[in-house]
Design an enzyme around this catalytic site. Structure first.
Site, PDB file in Angstrom:
ATOM      1  N   PRO A  58       1.044  -0.962   0.226  1.00 19.38           N
ATOM      2  CA  PRO A  58      -0.188  -0.059  -0.113  1.00 19.38           C
ATOM      3  C   PRO A  58       1.169   1.727  -0.347  1.00 19.38           C
ATOM      4  O   PRO A  58       0.283   2.440  -0.087  1.00 19.38           O
ATOM      5  CB  PRO A  58      -0.828  -0.718   1.405  1.00 19.38           C
ATOM      6  CG  PRO A  58      -0.344  -1.892   2.132  1.00 19.38           C
ATOM      7  CD  PRO A  58       0.729  -2.200   1.345  1.00 19.38           C
ATOM      8  N   GLU A  63       1.073  -9.089   7.951  1.00 17.32           N
ATOM      9  CA  GLU A  63       1.236  -7.202   8.071  1.00 17.32           C
ATOM     10  C   GLU A  63       3.107  -6.619   7.487  1.00 17.32           C
ATOM     11  O   GLU A  63       3.563  -5.676   6.888  1.00 17.32           O
ATOM     12  CB  GLU A  63       2.766  -6.887   9.372  1.00 17.32           C
ATOM     13  CG  GLU A  63       1.167  -6.765  10.450  1.00 17.32           C
ATOM     14  CD  GLU A  63       0.240  -5.685  10.423  1.00 17.32           C
ATOM     15  OE1 GLU A  63       1.262  -4.402  10.201  1.00 17.32           O
ATOM     16  OE2 GLU A  63      -0.450  -6.385   9.955  1.00 17.32           O
ATOM     17  N   ARG A  94      -3.237  -8.485 -20.197  1.00 14.14           N
ATOM     18  CA  ARG A  94      -4.177  -8.178 -21.946  1.00 14.14           C
ATOM     19  C   ARG A  94      -3.865  -7.437 -22.878  1.00 14.14           C
ATOM     20  O   ARG A  94      -4.119  -6.926 -23.636  1.00 14.14           O
ATOM     21  CB  ARG A  94      -4.994  -6.790 -20.572  1.00 14.14           C
ATOM     22  CG  ARG A  94      -6.459  -6.488 -21.296  1.00 14.14           C
ATOM     23  CD  ARG A  94      -7.236  -6.268 -20.170  1.00 14.14           C
ATOM     24  NE  ARG A  94      -8.685  -5.460 -21.067  1.00 14.14           N
ATOM     25  CZ  ARG A  94      -8.177  -4.215 -21.972  1.00 14.14           C
ATOM     26  NH1 ARG A  94      -7.793  -4.107 -21.582  1.00 14.14           N
ATOM     27  NH2 ARG A  94      -9.260  -4.106 -22.236  1.00 14.14           N
ATOM     28  N   ASP A 147      -9.693   1.700 -24.852  1.00 15.05           N
ATOM     29  CA  ASP A 147     -10.678   1.879 -23.528  1.00 15.05           C
ATOM     30  C   ASP A 147      -9.983   2.704 -22.454  1.00 15.05           C
ATOM     31  O   ASP A 147      -9.102   3.592 -22.881  1.00 15.05           O
ATOM     32  CB  ASP A 147      -9.698   0.588 -23.165  1.00 15.05           C
ATOM     33  CG  ASP A 147      -9.897  -0.762 -23.082  1.00 15.05           C
ATOM     34  OD1 ASP A 147     -10.745  -0.980 -23.899  1.00 15.05           O
ATOM     35  OD2 ASP A 147      -9.617  -1.445 -22.947  1.00 15.05           O
TER      36      ASP A 147
HETATM   37  C1  LIG Z   1      -1.877  -6.463   5.525  1.00 13.27           C
HETATM   38  S1  LIG Z   1      -0.718  -6.040   4.386  1.00 13.27           S
HETATM   39  C2  LIG Z   1       0.304  -5.028   5.045  1.00 13.27           C
HETATM   40  C3  LIG Z   1       0.190  -3.781   5.708  1.00 13.27           C
HETATM   41  C4  LIG Z   1       1.091  -1.926   5.885  1.00 13.27           C
HETATM   42  N1  LIG Z   1       1.082  -3.389   7.191  1.00 13.27           N
HETATM   43  C5  LIG Z   1       1.066  -1.305   5.544  1.00 13.27           C
HETATM   44  O1  LIG Z   1       0.311  -0.418   6.389  1.00 13.27           O
HETATM   45  O2  LIG Z   1       1.159  -1.053   4.857  1.00 13.27           O
HETATM   46  C6  LIG Z   1      -0.004  -7.270   3.821  1.00 13.27           C
HETATM   47  C7  LIG Z   1       0.226  -7.447   2.086  1.00 13.27           C
HETATM   48  O3  LIG Z   1      -0.978  -7.309   1.636  1.00 13.27           O
HETATM   49  C8  LIG Z   1      -0.243  -6.582   0.216  1.00 13.27           C
HETATM   50  N2  LIG Z   1      -1.614  -5.571  -0.259  1.00 13.27           N
HETATM   51  C9  LIG Z   1      -1.957  -4.813   1.125  1.00 13.27           C
HETATM   52  N3  LIG Z   1      -3.255  -3.581   0.242  1.00 13.27           N
HETATM   53  C10 LIG Z   1      -2.249  -3.344  -0.606  1.00 13.27           C
HETATM   54  C11 LIG Z   1      -2.154  -2.326  -1.822  1.00 13.27           C
HETATM   55  N4  LIG Z   1      -3.553  -1.739  -1.435  1.00 13.27           N
HETATM   56  N5  LIG Z   1      -1.214  -2.563  -3.041  1.00 13.27           N
HETATM   57  C12 LIG Z   1      -0.652  -3.938  -2.967  1.00 13.27           C
HETATM   58  N6  LIG Z   1      -0.458  -4.285  -1.995  1.00 13.27           N
HETATM   59  C13 LIG Z   1      -1.195  -4.305  -0.554  1.00 13.27           C
HETATM   60  C14 LIG Z   1       0.910  -5.958   0.503  1.00 13.27           C
HETATM   61  O4  LIG Z   1       1.656  -6.676  -0.363  1.00 13.27           O
HETATM   62  C15 LIG Z   1       1.138  -6.089   1.799  1.00 13.27           C
HETATM   63  O5  LIG Z   1       2.542  -6.692   2.083  1.00 13.27           O
END
Ligand SMILES: C[S@@+](CC[C@H](N)C(=O)[O-])C[C@H]1O[C@@H](n2cnc3c(N)ncnc32)[C@H](O)[C@@H]1O
Length: 242
Positions: free
Chosen positions: A86, A113, A150, A164
């Site tokens: 994220p 996490e 795609r 698109d």
């Molecule tokens: C619960 S999340 C971890 C979030 C992290 N503790 C933070 O607050 O940034 C677990 C995993 O989901 C994936 N993930 C969750 N949300 C995402 C997003 N918006 N974009 C990309 N990957 C995401 C990532 O690989 C991340 O390591």
């Protein structure tokens, strides 16, 4: 092009790739997608890949050694390593287009996490799919893979993705299919008269209108022609009258 996805939930990823256009494209060899179980790169007897964070705190982290070993085994000279997070740059059509031209991509799907930070030394790009937090990187990896595959040749018709949303800087115009009338809702006459020039003009006007209504930020980056400016003025009047 080849995409390797490293995950602790390989079946989840494989099952999504085994449907619809992705299944066909991969079956025909128009792109190659491989799914790897991070556990196969664990150095522990019980294939452990997660542990508690140093300094305390909630949740588990994916450990550095299995991530490192997986990259060591799969990474080639021309590989781009993408980590799902994220915190990353938000994925968009331009990134999909850029990635679609690469030979080899590895996508790391996190969980719990997230990752031991040390893996970032071996990552080229940190990518997010939006400002929200998911339980894992499997869906983000699939989103990117879908958008990239795609765009590979012959996966879908070229004209189809050229029109698109986002591809030409605007949102796409509306579409209609048969029947022409249902419950009092009519398909616009212009789409039924077979005049391709008129249809193209209508579609461009509607694409501008959709973008003006829903994503004004895109119009700021779009190169408006003199004709587009006139159309936009017309759109504003039309919307005020509605
Ligand atoms: C619960 S999340 C971890 C979030 C992290 N503790 C933070 O607050 O940034 C677990 C995993 O989901 C994936 N993930 C969750 N949300 C995402 C997003 N918006 N974009 C990309 N990957 C995401 C990532 O690989 C991340 O390591």
């Amino acid at each position: 092009m080849k995409i390797d996805i490293i995950t602790i939930f390989p079946d989840m990823v494989k099952s999504a790739l085994n449907e619809s256009i992705m299944r066909r494209a991969l079956g025909l060899g128009l792109a190659e997608v491989n799914v790897f179980d991070l556990r196969d790169y664990s150095l522990s007897k019980h294939k452990k890949v997660d542990d508690t964070p140093y300094g305390g705190g909630a949740g588990m982290l994916l450990q550095f050694p299995p991530l490192y070993e997986a990259l060591k085994a799969l990474k080639k000279e021309n590989t781009k390593v993408i980590i799902t997070s994220p915190r990353g740059k938000t994925f968009n059509q331009k990134m999909a287009e850029d990635f679609s031209k690469l030979d080899h991509i590895i996508i790391l799907a996190g969980h719990y996490e997230g990752f031991d930070e040390r893996i970032y030394h071996y990552v080229d790009e940190e990518v997010s799919v939006g400002d929200y937090v998911l339980t894992g990187g499997e869906l983000p990896a699939l989103i990117m893979t879908d958008a990239i595959v795609r765009l590979q040749e012959d996966v879908i018709k070229k004209e189809s993705h050229e029109n698109d949303s986002f591809s030409n800087g605007l949102l796409e115009h509306p579409h209609y299919t048969k029947p022409a009338t249902y419950k009092g809702h009519e398909v616009p006459e212009v789409l039924r008269n077979g005049n391709h020039q008129e249809i193209a003009k209508w579609r461009h006007y509607e694409a501008l209108k959709q973008t003006y209504i829903k994503r004004k930020d895109l119009l700021e980056k779009y190169e408006l022609s003199k004709e587009d400016m006139k159309l936009l003025a017309q759109i504003k009047i039309e919307l005020e009258e509605e």
